[in-house]
Design an enzyme around this catalytic site. Structure first.
Site, mmCIF file in Angstrom:
data_model
loop_
_atom_site.group_PDB
_atom_site.id
_atom_site.type_symbol
_atom_site.label_atom_id
_atom_site.label_comp_id
_atom_site.label_asym_id
_atom_site.label_seq_id
_atom_site.Cartn_x
_atom_site.Cartn_y
_atom_site.Cartn_z
ATOM 1 N N TYR A 208 40.381 35.035 32.048
ATOM 2 C CA TYR A 208 40.845 34.862 33.436
ATOM 3 C C TYR A 208 41.284 36.208 34.009
ATOM 4 C CZ TYR A 208 43.328 32.923 37.466
ATOM 5 O OH TYR A 208 43.747 32.631 38.751
ATOM 6 N N LYS A 212 39.507 38.366 37.075
ATOM 7 C CA LYS A 212 40.179 38.633 38.344
ATOM 8 C C LYS A 212 40.197 40.134 38.658
ATOM 9 C CE LYS A 212 40.847 34.405 39.530
ATOM 10 N NZ LYS A 212 40.187 33.840 40.706
HETATM 11 N N1 LIG Z 1 47.256 28.436 41.738
HETATM 12 C C1 LIG Z 1 47.605 29.673 41.444
HETATM 13 O O1 LIG Z 1 48.740 29.945 41.013
HETATM 14 C C2 LIG Z 1 46.630 30.795 41.629
HETATM 15 C C3 LIG Z 1 47.104 32.098 41.528
HETATM 16 C C4 LIG Z 1 46.231 33.157 41.698
HETATM 17 C C5 LIG Z 1 44.905 32.908 41.973
HETATM 18 N N2 LIG Z 1 44.449 31.637 42.067
HETATM 19 C C6 LIG Z 1 43.031 31.464 42.357
HETATM 20 O O2 LIG Z 1 42.877 30.672 43.524
HETATM 21 C C7 LIG Z 1 41.619 29.991 43.465
HETATM 22 C C8 LIG Z 1 41.868 28.511 43.723
HETATM 23 O O3 LIG Z 1 42.631 28.003 42.642
HETATM 24 P P1 LIG Z 1 43.561 26.711 42.750
HETATM 25 O O4 LIG Z 1 44.880 27.081 42.197
HETATM 26 O O5 LIG Z 1 43.441 26.119 44.096
HETATM 27 O O6 LIG Z 1 42.867 25.805 41.644
HETATM 28 P P2 LIG Z 1 42.199 24.373 41.761
HETATM 29 O O7 LIG Z 1 41.781 24.043 40.373
HETATM 30 O O8 LIG Z 1 43.111 23.441 42.478
HETATM 31 O O9 LIG Z 1 40.935 24.646 42.691
HETATM 32 C C9 LIG Z 1 39.787 25.323 42.244
HETATM 33 C C10 LIG Z 1 38.593 24.623 42.817
HETATM 34 O O10 LIG Z 1 37.412 25.323 42.394
HETATM 35 C C11 LIG Z 1 36.427 24.351 42.113
HETATM 36 N N3 LIG Z 1 35.417 24.875 41.195
HETATM 37 C C12 LIG Z 1 35.561 25.193 39.883
HETATM 38 N N4 LIG Z 1 34.392 25.590 39.361
HETATM 39 C C13 LIG Z 1 33.473 25.542 40.368
HETATM 40 C C14 LIG Z 1 32.084 25.815 40.448
HETATM 41 N N5 LIG Z 1 31.389 26.235 39.376
HETATM 42 N N6 LIG Z 1 31.457 25.646 41.644
HETATM 43 C C15 LIG Z 1 32.145 25.215 42.728
HETATM 44 N N7 LIG Z 1 33.476 24.916 42.705
HETATM 45 C C16 LIG Z 1 34.117 25.080 41.537
HETATM 46 C C17 LIG Z 1 37.212 23.207 41.474
HETATM 47 O O11 LIG Z 1 36.486 21.987 41.474
HETATM 48 C C18 LIG Z 1 38.469 23.177 42.328
HETATM 49 O O12 LIG Z 1 38.385 22.300 43.430
HETATM 50 C C19 LIG Z 1 41.046 30.286 42.080
HETATM 51 O O13 LIG Z 1 40.112 31.333 42.180
HETATM 52 C C20 LIG Z 1 42.257 30.726 41.285
HETATM 53 O O14 LIG Z 1 41.922 31.539 40.207
HETATM 54 C C21 LIG Z 1 45.277 30.573 41.905
#
Ligand SMILES: NC(=O)c1ccc[n+]([C@@H]2O[C@H](COP(=O)([O-])OP(=O)(O)OC[C@H]3O[C@@H](n4cnc5c(N)ncnc54)[C@H](O)[C@@H]3O)[C@@H](O)[C@H]2O)c1
Length: 304
Positions: A208, A212
Site C-alpha cells: 500500500y 501510494k
Molecule cells: N480512508 C482513508 O483513511 C484513506 C486515507 C488515505 C487514502 N485513502 C485512499 O482513498 C481512496 C478511497 O478509499 P476509501 O477509504 O474510500 O476506501 P473504500 O474501500 O471505501 O473505497 C474504495 C473503492 O474502490 C473500489 N475499487 C477497489 N478496487 C477497484 C477496481 N479494481 N476497480 C474499480 N473500483 C475498485 C471499491 O469497490 C471501493 O468502492 C483509496 O485510493 C484509498 O487508498 C483512504
C-alpha cells in the site's frame, strides 16, 4: 527537432498565457471606475463546475462517493465508476440528490485494472458528452493485508499495486487522452495517501505504502507532460479517515482508533466530508496554477 539552449532548456518551449479575469483587485478597480457596476462575491463562482463532466473511480462508496457528491453540488454531471454490477443504496440516494440539485450522477461498472475496459468506458462517457471530460478523480484503491515485509505474499503485493498504481494510471491516462483530444484544460486528481510520505506506525502495509508513493510521482510525471496542454494533474493525500477501507481495521481492534488519533496533533481521525473543500478546490479553476503538487490533508499527522 528539439534543440537544447545554452541554459539547458529545451526549445521551443510552449508558453501559456496568464489567464486574466475580472476577479479580486481587477474587480475592485472596475467597481472603482464604474459606479454603476454591481459588485458581488466571485469566489464561489471560481469553484463552480457548471456544464462540466467529471469521472470518479471508486465512486460507489467511501471517499469516492463523497467526491462525486461534491462535484455534483458544484454543478458537474458526474460518472461514478466501481466494481459492483449495480451501485449500492448510498449511491442511488446520491443520484436522487443530484437530480434535485439540477444535475446528474450516473453509475458505470468497470475494473480499473483493465486498461482496455477503462479506456473504452471513458471514451464512451466522452462520446455521450460531446467529447467533453473536465475532471477525473482516480480514487479506486485497496489496502491489502497486513503482513511483515519479509513474508508478504506475492499475489497480494501484485494485486495492491495493480489496483492502486496501474488502475490509477489507466483511469488518468484514459481521461487525459480525451481531455487532450478535445483541447480541454482539465483537472486530474490522483488519490494517494499520507502513506506515500510517512509509514503508518505499527501497520505493516508494504505494498500500500509503495503504491501510494508511486501515485504521487505519477501525478508529477503526468503534470510535467500535460502542462503544455493546460491539463493539471495533482495528488491528494488524506490521513486517517473512517471509511469501509479503514473500518476493516478499526472495527476489528477497538483500540486502534484512539491509537491512530494519538498520532496527529488534532487527536482524532478525519471524517469523509472533511475532504470536500480540497476536492472542490483541486477540481475547479480556483486551483488554476496548481499542478504536480501533492496536497496532504492529514490532521497534521505528518508533522511529527
Ligand atoms: N480512508 C482513508 O483513511 C484513506 C486515507 C488515505 C487514502 N485513502 C485512499 O482513498 C481512496 C478511497 O478509499 P476509501 O477509504 O474510500 O476506501 P473504500 O474501500 O471505501 O473505497 C474504495 C473503492 O474502490 C473500489 N475499487 C477497489 N478496487 C477497484 C477496481 N479494481 N476497480 C474499480 N473500483 C475498485 C471499491 O469497490 C471501493 O468502492 C483509496 O485510493 C484509498 O487508498 C483512504
Amino acid at each position: 527537432m528539439v534543440g537544447i539552449t545554452a541554459l539547458g532548456v529545451r526549445n521551443p518551449v510552449k508558453l501559456a498565457g496568464v489567464p486574466s479575469k475580472e476577479i479580486g483587485l481587477n474587480d475592485v478597480l472596475k467597481a472603482e471606475s464604474d459606479p454603476t457596476y454591481v459588485v458581488k462575491p466571485k469566489i464561489y463562482d471560481e469553484f463552480a463546475l457548471p456544464n462540466q463532466v467529471a469521472v470518479v473511480t471508486g465512486g460507489d462508496g467511501g471517499l469516492g462517493l463523497e467526491f462525486a457528491i461534491v462535484l455534483c453540488e458544484l454543478g458537474a454531471k458526474v460518472y461514478g465508476i466501481d466494481l459492483p454490477e449495480e451501485p449500492g443504496a448510498d449511491f442511488i440516494a446520491a443520484t436522487r440528490y443530484a437530480k434535485k440539485l439540477g444535475t446528474s450522477l450516473h453509475y458505470r461498472s468497470s475494473d480499473v485494472t483493465n486498461q482496455k475496459g477503462i479506456s473504452d468506458l471513458i471514451s464512451q462517457i466522452a462520446a455521450e458528452n460531446d467529447d467533453q471530460i473536465h475532471v477525473c478523480v482516480a480514487a479506486a484503491g485497496i489496502l491489502g493485508i497486513e503482513e511483515s515485509c519479509t513474508t508478504y505474499p506475492s499475489e497480494m503485493f501484485k494485486k495492491v499495486l495493480d489496483v492502486n498504481c496501474n488502475g490509477v494510471f489507466f483511469s488518468a491516462q484514459a481521461c487525459a487522452k480525451q481531455m487532450k483530444a478535445a483541447g480541454i484544460f482539465g483537472s486530474i486528481i490522483l488519490i494517494a495517501s499520507m502513506s506515500a510520505t510517512v509509514v503508518n506506525r505499527e501497520m505493516n502495509w508494504i505494498p500500500y505504502n509503495t503504491s501510494k508513493s508511486a501515485v504521487v510521482q505519477m501525478a508529477r510525471s503526468m503534470a510535467a507532460e500535460l502542462g503544455p496542454d493546460g491539463i493539471r494533474v495533482n495528488s491528494l493525500s488524506p490521513g486517517h479517515i473512517r471509511t469501509k477501507m479503514t473500518a476493516a481495521v478499526l472495527d476489528v481492534d477497538p483500540e486502534m482508533e484512539s491509537f491512530w488519533a494519538s498520532l496527529n496533533p488534532m487527536g482524532r481521525i478525519g471524517a469523509v466530508h472533511e475532504l470536500r473543500g480540497v476536492i472542490a478546490w483541486l477540481a475547479s479553476g480556483a486551483s488554476s496554477f496548481c499542478t504536480g503538487s501533492d496536497i496532504l490533508v492529514s490532521g497534521g499527522h505528518t508533522i511529527w
